[in-house]
Design a protein around this motif. Structure first.
Motif, PDB file in Angstrom:
ATOM      1  N   GLY A  94      34.909  31.572  29.388  1.00  0.00           N
ATOM      2  CA  GLY A  94      34.808  32.659  28.457  1.00  0.00           C
ATOM      3  C   GLY A  94      36.107  33.139  28.353  1.00  0.00           C
ATOM      4  O   GLY A  94      36.772  33.102  29.363  1.00  0.00           O
ATOM      5  N   VAL A  95      36.637  33.531  27.141  1.00  0.00           N
ATOM      6  CA  VAL A  95      38.307  33.792  26.988  1.00  0.00           C
ATOM      7  C   VAL A  95      38.323  35.105  26.394  1.00  0.00           C
ATOM      8  O   VAL A  95      37.738  35.340  25.315  1.00  0.00           O
ATOM      9  N   ALA A  96      39.296  36.023  26.745  1.00  0.00           N
ATOM     10  CA  ALA A  96      39.604  36.970  25.966  1.00  0.00           C
ATOM     11  C   ALA A  96      41.236  37.353  26.216  1.00  0.00           C
ATOM     12  O   ALA A  96      41.702  37.253  27.295  1.00  0.00           O
ATOM     13  N   LEU A  97      41.857  37.847  24.951  1.00  0.00           N
ATOM     14  CA  LEU A  97      43.119  38.083  24.903  1.00  0.00           C
ATOM     15  C   LEU A  97      43.303  39.815  24.591  1.00  0.00           C
ATOM     16  O   LEU A  97      42.484  40.419  23.837  1.00  0.00           O
ATOM     17  N   HIS A  98      44.168  40.186  25.275  1.00  0.00           N
ATOM     18  CA  HIS A  98      44.448  41.821  25.417  1.00  0.00           C
ATOM     19  C   HIS A  98      45.845  41.923  25.310  1.00  0.00           C
ATOM     20  O   HIS A  98      46.903  41.106  25.468  1.00  0.00           O
ATOM     21  N   ASP A  99      46.082  43.324  24.898  1.00  0.00           N
ATOM     22  CA  ASP A  99      47.439  43.780  24.541  1.00  0.00           C
ATOM     23  C   ASP A  99      47.374  44.943  25.535  1.00  0.00           C
ATOM     24  O   ASP A  99      46.417  45.860  25.308  1.00  0.00           O
ATOM     25  N   LEU A 100      48.485  45.580  26.207  1.00  0.00           N
ATOM     26  CA  LEU A 100      48.501  46.622  26.887  1.00  0.00           C
ATOM     27  C   LEU A 100      48.892  47.696  26.028  1.00  0.00           C
ATOM     28  O   LEU A 100      49.576  47.566  24.889  1.00  0.00           O
ATOM     29  N   VAL A 101      48.392  49.051  26.593  1.00  0.00           N
ATOM     30  CA  VAL A 101      48.652  50.203  25.852  1.00  0.00           C
ATOM     31  C   VAL A 101      49.610  51.086  26.657  1.00  0.00           C
ATOM     32  O   VAL A 101      48.910  51.136  27.647  1.00  0.00           O
ATOM     33  N   PHE A 102      50.588  51.733  26.215  1.00  0.00           N
ATOM     34  CA  PHE A 102      51.507  52.388  26.701  1.00  0.00           C
ATOM     35  C   PHE A 102      51.523  53.765  26.265  1.00  0.00           C
ATOM     36  O   PHE A 102      51.299  54.065  25.309  1.00  0.00           O
ATOM     37  N   ASP A 103      51.823  54.661  27.452  1.00  0.00           N
ATOM     38  CA  ASP A 103      52.222  56.165  27.199  1.00  0.00           C
ATOM     39  C   ASP A 103      53.569  56.410  26.776  1.00  0.00           C
ATOM     40  O   ASP A 103      54.403  55.325  26.423  1.00  0.00           O
ATOM     41  N   ALA A 104      53.944  57.823  26.392  1.00  0.00           N
ATOM     42  CA  ALA A 104      55.200  58.082  25.841  1.00  0.00           C
ATOM     43  C   ALA A 104      56.277  57.588  26.831  1.00  0.00           C
ATOM     44  O   ALA A 104      57.456  57.377  26.388  1.00  0.00           O
ATOM     45  N   ALA A 105      55.984  57.596  28.114  1.00  0.00           N
ATOM     46  CA  ALA A 105      57.010  57.053  29.165  1.00  0.00           C
ATOM     47  C   ALA A 105      56.834  55.772  29.412  1.00  0.00           C
ATOM     48  O   ALA A 105      57.382  55.136  30.289  1.00  0.00           O
ATOM     49  N   ASP A 106      56.249  54.803  28.637  1.00  0.00           N
ATOM     50  CA  ASP A 106      56.336  53.534  28.720  1.00  0.00           C
ATOM     51  C   ASP A 106      55.624  53.032  29.681  1.00  0.00           C
ATOM     52  O   ASP A 106      55.916  52.049  30.603  1.00  0.00           O
ATOM     53  N   ARG A 107      54.695  53.578  30.278  1.00  0.00           N
ATOM     54  CA  ARG A 107      53.552  53.449  31.394  1.00  0.00           C
ATOM     55  C   ARG A 107      52.313  52.680  30.635  1.00  0.00           C
ATOM     56  O   ARG A 107      51.794  53.270  29.974  1.00  0.00           O
ATOM     57  N   PRO A 108      51.821  51.783  31.546  1.00  0.00           N
ATOM     58  CA  PRO A 108      50.604  51.305  30.911  1.00  0.00           C
ATOM     59  C   PRO A 108      49.352  51.991  31.301  1.00  0.00           C
ATOM     60  O   PRO A 108      49.134  52.468  32.359  1.00  0.00           O
ATOM     61  N   ILE A 109      48.778  52.707  30.273  1.00  0.00           N
ATOM     62  CA  ILE A 109      47.394  53.358  30.610  1.00  0.00           C
ATOM     63  C   ILE A 109      46.180  52.814  30.202  1.00  0.00           C
ATOM     64  O   ILE A 109      45.265  53.219  30.271  1.00  0.00           O
ATOM     65  N   ASN A 110      46.380  51.617  29.322  1.00  0.00           N
ATOM     66  CA  ASN A 110      45.090  50.940  28.926  1.00  0.00           C
ATOM     67  C   ASN A 110      45.216  49.685  28.272  1.00  0.00           C
ATOM     68  O   ASN A 110      46.266  49.315  28.353  1.00  0.00           O
ATOM     69  N   TYR A 111      44.296  48.852  27.726  1.00  0.00           N
ATOM     70  CA  TYR A 111      44.551  47.828  27.070  1.00  0.00           C
ATOM     71  C   TYR A 111      43.380  47.668  26.048  1.00  0.00           C
ATOM     72  O   TYR A 111      42.484  48.076  25.998  1.00  0.00           O
ATOM     73  N   VAL A 112      43.882  46.835  24.850  1.00  0.00           N
ATOM     74  CA  VAL A 112      42.959  46.746  23.844  1.00  0.00           C
ATOM     75  C   VAL A 112      42.430  45.176  23.835  1.00  0.00           C
ATOM     76  O   VAL A 112      43.374  44.155  24.126  1.00  0.00           O
ATOM     77  N   ILE A 113      41.166  44.879  23.543  1.00  0.00           N
ATOM     78  CA  ILE A 113      41.003  43.543  23.515  1.00  0.00           C
ATOM     79  C   ILE A 113      40.968  43.077  22.159  1.00  0.00           C
ATOM     80  O   ILE A 113      40.680  43.636  20.897  1.00  0.00           O
ATOM     81  N   ARG A 114      41.558  41.933  22.023  1.00  0.00           N
ATOM     82  CA  ARG A 114      42.197  41.521  20.672  1.00  0.00           C
ATOM     83  C   ARG A 114      41.417  40.503  19.944  1.00  0.00           C
ATOM     84  O   ARG A 114      41.092  40.053  19.189  1.00  0.00           O
ATOM     85  N   ALA A 115      41.000  39.362  20.968  1.00  0.00           N
ATOM     86  CA  ALA A 115      39.989  38.262  20.507  1.00  0.00           C
ATOM     87  C   ALA A 115      39.315  37.949  21.739  1.00  0.00           C
ATOM     88  O   ALA A 115      39.814  38.053  23.029  1.00  0.00           O
ATOM     89  N   VAL A 116      37.898  37.476  21.454  1.00  0.00           N
ATOM     90  CA  VAL A 116      37.243  36.760  22.436  1.00  0.00           C
ATOM     91  C   VAL A 116      36.538  35.435  22.018  1.00  0.00           C
ATOM     92  O   VAL A 116      36.480  35.390  20.740  1.00  0.00           O
ATOM     93  N   ASN A 117      36.403  34.381  22.690  1.00  0.00           N
ATOM     94  CA  ASN A 117      35.642  33.280  22.189  1.00  0.00           C
ATOM     95  C   ASN A 117      34.204  33.295  22.454  1.00  0.00           C
ATOM     96  O   ASN A 117      33.555  34.388  23.094  1.00  0.00           O
ATOM     97  N   SER A 118      33.584  32.206  21.859  1.00  0.00           N
ATOM     98  CA  SER A 118      31.930  32.423  22.124  1.00  0.00           C
ATOM     99  C   SER A 118      31.323  32.340  23.273  1.00  0.00           C
ATOM    100  O   SER A 118      30.438  32.901  23.776  1.00  0.00           O
ATOM    101  N   ASN A 119      32.096  31.800  24.452  1.00  0.00           N
ATOM    102  CA  ASN A 119      31.693  31.533  25.591  1.00  0.00           C
ATOM    103  C   ASN A 119      31.750  32.958  26.335  1.00  0.00           C
ATOM    104  O   ASN A 119      30.812  33.123  27.291  1.00  0.00           O
ATOM    105  N   TYR A 120      32.438  33.772  25.821  1.00  0.00           N
ATOM    106  CA  TYR A 120      32.703  35.162  26.445  1.00  0.00           C
ATOM    107  C   TYR A 120      31.540  35.783  26.091  1.00  0.00           C
ATOM    108  O   TYR A 120      30.912  36.702  26.678  1.00  0.00           O
ATOM    109  N   GLU A 121      30.982  35.817  24.792  1.00  0.00           N
ATOM    110  CA  GLU A 121      30.120  36.378  24.565  1.00  0.00           C
ATOM    111  C   GLU A 121      28.528  35.876  25.065  1.00  0.00           C
ATOM    112  O   GLU A 121      27.862  36.945  25.526  1.00  0.00           O
ATOM    113  N   VAL A 122      28.800  34.674  25.368  1.00  0.00           N
ATOM    114  CA  VAL A 122      27.317  34.136  26.182  1.00  0.00           C
ATOM    115  C   VAL A 122      27.447  34.622  27.466  1.00  0.00           C
ATOM    116  O   VAL A 122      26.392  35.140  28.247  1.00  0.00           O
TER     117      VAL A 122
END
Length: 508
Positions: A94-122
């Motif tokens: 299963g594969v998932a692609l993500h982007d980090l989310v940063f705050d105003a001080a450019d510190r990573p505070i979260n991440y967003v899932i951009r894409a997943v494949n079918s085996n990820y769903e399974v």
């Protein structure tokens, strides 16, 4: 130049012709053509055309751009995208692609899932439309983004990691590999390792537990013993190491069969397990032998009460194969730290004590005596050293004269053994002969050596014309040896000049 356009352009593929016709029909003035250079090389060009009037003449002017490299790059990029998409969709993980989310001080505070494949769903049971575009805590329904610190380090440093997790919603175990993706993102690959985890757990169980009784085996017992010994040193109480052997088990096994015997072992194991505390351990060593670790005992009396209770419990009747059966147990116990031996030796001491209990009538326990064992061990070591001394020729015979005081003459001699010890010097017989009195084989060996050495010396004196009677002390055990007379006769025959009557035997 009198060249036609078709002399410069190479007929293209059906797709290129369709593209050209489409450009004409849409009034576009650009074409993509294959163009032949003067040297014969074929290039792909983009042509922009238009009409103009010049001196009353209607002319067509064209601007030609060589797009061979650009088109090749676009084709390669398209192929790469297609291959990536195919790989992405058809990977076994299963594969998932993500982007980090940063705050105003450019510190990573979260991440967003951009894409997943079918085996990820399974594997995760989560649909793409439910997670793509969502932040981690929303997609996974948790309070904080899982493994944000680790994933951010992967995305920002470019160093991949791998770890294992348990996913409660699906009751599954996953191996996750995280690698950098994009400018400040990361990709995760999920592998379902639930079956592998269960297999490892089963192997671990088989390595540490007895398959029949479900009790700890020798391997786990050794580990438990090390831990319990450490705890005992800390809490300053007593630890009883017990060795238990069933009395009468073989008869039950022979009469009722192996299945009934196994049933009996299981019932004994259950009785023992149910009768000890959580801090105690009952283990099966094999056959009808069990080990006990009774921890946190306040006194020897406390241990004895527990052992008496276990004997009563085991001796209670059994119902096997619709028949009544009765057995008992013999238990040997050593107490730590009264017995400060190594773990393996502690279990051997308990086994020795169990043997004493069985020899004493069975259905009883016996406590190992460390001081008696120390004396026994010292005695055994001393006998070993004496036997080595005999082998290495460390014994000597000294001859004490017998004198007739009235006549003032020597009438004989008494042979006396001494030990010329390489470290302790001359050792008198009173310090080593009493040790060999109960060891018939060694006593006889030393007695034979004394006789042989005395006869050899008497023969040497006889050759010098000295006929001197010599008396030798003989232990009763030596005299009673079946081969005593035959050995003595053979010894005297080696000295024909010696009068046998001059050898005197003094029976101790």
């Amino acid at each position: 130049l009198q060249l036609k356009v078709n002399d410069l352009n190479v007929p293209g593929s059906p797709e290129m012709a369709a593209n050209r016709d489409r450009d004409h029909s849409s009034a576009r003035r650009s074409l993509i053509l294959r163009h032949r250079l003067a040297g014969g090389e074929i290039r792909t060009v983009e042509v922009y055309s238009g009409l103009m009037d010049l001196d009353g003449r209607h002319l067509l002017f064209s601007s030609v751009h060589d797009i061979t490299e650009r088109q090749a790059a676009e084709t390669a990029l398209s192929d790469s995208r297609n291959r990536f998409q195919s790989l992405f969709e058809h990977m076994g993980e299963g594969v998932a692609l993500h982007d980090l989310v940063f705050d105003a001080a450019d510190r990573p505070i979260n991440y967003v899932i951009r894409a997943v494949n079918s085996n990820y769903e399974v594997m995760t049971g989560l649909k793409a439309e439910a997670v793509v575009g969502k932040t981690a805590e929303i997609a996974y329904g948790v309070a904080e983004p899982p493994y944000l610190k680790e994933y951010a380090e992967v995305a920002l440093t470019g160093e991949a990691i791998r770890f294992e997790i348990y996913f409660p919603p699906l009751n599954r175990h996953f191996s996750i590999s995280a690698a950098p993706w994009g400018e400040r993102g990361f990709a995760t690959l999920f592998t379902d390792i639930t079956a592998l985890k269960h297999h490892h757990k089963q192997l671990e169980w088989l390595a540490h537990y007895d398959g029949l009784t479900q009790l700890p085996n020798r391997a786990l017992l050794a580990d438990r013993m090390r831990q319990t010994l450490t705890q005992t040193d800390r809490n300053r109480k007593l630890l009883a190491i017990g060795y238990l052997d069933l009395d009468g088990f073989k008869a039950v096994n022979d009469v009722l069969g192996h299945e009934a015997g196994d049933e009996l072992l299981i019932e004994v194991a259950n009785r023992l397990r149910d009768s000890v505390r959580g801090s105690d351990t009952v283990a099966r060593l094999g056959g009808d032998e069990f080990a006990l670790l009774l921890a946190e005992l306040d006194s020897v009396a406390d241990c004895e009460r527990t052992l008496a209770r276990l004997l009563t419990l085991i001796a209670a009747p059994y119902r096997l194969a619709e028949q009544a059966a009765a057995i008992s147990a013999s238990i040997g116990v050593t107490l730590y730290p009264l017995d400060r031996s190594e773990p393996d030796e502690l279990l051997r001491h308990a086994d020795q004590a169990m043997y004493v209990a069985k020899q004493s009538g069975r259905n009883r326990y016996h406590l190992f005596d460390p001081e008696h064992d120390r004396r026994t061990r010292a005695h055994r070591e001393a006998l070993t050293r004496i036997a080595l001394a005999l082998q290495q020729g460390e014994f000597r015979l000294y001859y004490q004269p017998k004198v007739d005081m009235r006549q003032g003459i020597v009438i004989g001699a008494e042979a006396l053994i001494r030990w010329q010890h390489p470290e302790h010097g001359l050792v008198p017989p009173g310090e080593f002969l009493p040790l060999v009195e109960d060891d018939g084989e060694l006593a006889v060996a030393i007695g034979d050596w004394v006789l042989a050495e005395a006869v050899r010396q008497m023969g040497h004196w006889a050759l010098q014309g000295l006929q001197l009677p010599v008396s030798v002390n003989i232990a009763a055990r030596h005299l009673q040896h079946p081969e005593f007379i035959s050995r003595l006769v053979a010894l005297l025959e080696t000295m024909p000049d010696l009068q046998p009557s001059q050898l005197e035997l003094e029976i101790l």
